[in-house]
Write a protein that holds these residues in place. Structure first.
Motif, mmCIF file in Angstrom:
data_model
loop_
_atom_site.group_PDB
_atom_site.id
_atom_site.type_symbol
_atom_site.label_atom_id
_atom_site.label_comp_id
_atom_site.label_asym_id
_atom_site.label_seq_id
_atom_site.Cartn_x
_atom_site.Cartn_y
_atom_site.Cartn_z
ATOM 1 N N ASP A 66 58.446 3.219 9.543
ATOM 2 C CA ASP A 66 58.921 1.616 11.039
ATOM 3 C C ASP A 66 60.419 1.804 11.246
ATOM 4 O OD1 ASP A 66 57.201 0.631 12.850
ATOM 5 O OD2 ASP A 66 58.553 -1.466 11.496
ATOM 6 N N ASN A 67 61.010 1.385 10.028
ATOM 7 C CA ASN A 67 62.369 0.412 9.859
ATOM 8 C C ASN A 67 63.289 1.802 10.831
ATOM 9 O OD1 ASN A 67 62.718 -1.804 9.117
ATOM 10 N ND2 ASN A 67 62.856 -1.083 7.757
ATOM 11 N N ILE A 68 62.659 3.309 10.179
ATOM 12 C CA ILE A 68 63.249 4.545 10.733
ATOM 13 C C ILE A 68 63.079 5.300 12.231
ATOM 14 C CG2 ILE A 68 63.639 6.970 10.356
ATOM 15 C CD1 ILE A 68 62.804 6.570 7.460
ATOM 16 N N MET A 69 61.815 4.544 12.197
ATOM 17 C CA MET A 69 61.358 4.761 14.129
ATOM 18 C C MET A 69 62.005 4.129 14.649
ATOM 19 S SD MET A 69 59.188 5.943 15.572
ATOM 20 C CE MET A 69 57.506 6.696 15.835
ATOM 21 N N GLY A 70 61.917 2.879 14.216
ATOM 22 C CA GLY A 70 63.095 1.863 15.281
ATOM 23 C C GLY A 70 64.695 2.055 15.039
ATOM 24 N N ALA A 71 65.420 2.826 14.738
ATOM 25 C CA ALA A 71 66.284 3.065 14.596
ATOM 26 C C ALA A 71 66.570 4.000 15.362
ATOM 27 C CB ALA A 71 67.008 3.866 13.233
ATOM 28 N N PHE A 72 65.865 5.381 15.573
ATOM 29 C CA PHE A 72 66.057 6.161 16.529
ATOM 30 C C PHE A 72 65.702 5.752 17.682
ATOM 31 C CE2 PHE A 72 65.354 9.122 13.283
ATOM 32 C CZ PHE A 72 66.278 10.321 14.093
ATOM 33 N N HIS A 73 64.518 4.473 18.148
ATOM 34 C CA HIS A 73 64.016 4.243 19.002
ATOM 35 C C HIS A 73 65.505 3.438 19.579
ATOM 36 C CE1 HIS A 73 62.861 1.291 22.085
ATOM 37 N NE2 HIS A 73 62.007 1.890 22.533
#
Length: 133
Positions: A66-73
């Motif tokens: 979830d944190n990696i997805m948030g970083a990419f977003h």
């Protein structure tokens, strides 16, 4: 297939792969992929003392994913120009960046993946100076 969709699908595969940290938690290695983030002996001891279960590993991996997805977003919001980077000059206008499909003759261009690690030190110095003032 559309290049942008292919890129975005590959991002999801990368996110899943990099979130799979179960073995690293169970058997932490002092040396990580980048020297700046190597673990200390006390960090390794703290991880080794934990009793990770399949469920706790699954929960941690979901949080990391979830944190990696948030970083990419957030990075894509910067690219799209719908969010603004922190700027030293508040009068600067951020309109975003555009990624384009490469041409065969683009040999001399600089690569973002090469600049990522070197730009860390610029960011680190900026944050350190800001926190010390």
């Amino acid at each position: 297939m559309d290049s942008k969709q292919l890129f975005l699908r590959e991002i999801h595969s990368i996110i899943k792969e990099y979130a799979e940290v179960g073995e690293q938690l169970k058997q932490p290695d002092k040396e990580l992929s980048w020297e700046e983030f190597n673990l200390t002996e006390s960090e390794i001891s703290a991880l080794s003392a934990q009793k990770f279960t399949d469920e706790s590993i699954s929960a941690i991996q979901k949080i990391v994913r979830d944190n990696i997805m948030g970083a990419f977003h957030s990075a894509f919001c910067l690219l799209d120009g719908v969010s603004d980077p922190a700027s030293e000059n508040e009068e600067d206008v951020w309109i975003g960046l555009k990624l384009e499909e490469k041409l065969d003759d683009d040999e001399d261009e600089e690569f973002l993946h090469d600049e990522l690690y070197s730009s860390y030190w610029d960011w680190h110095d900026l944050i350190t100076n800001k926190n010390n003032s």
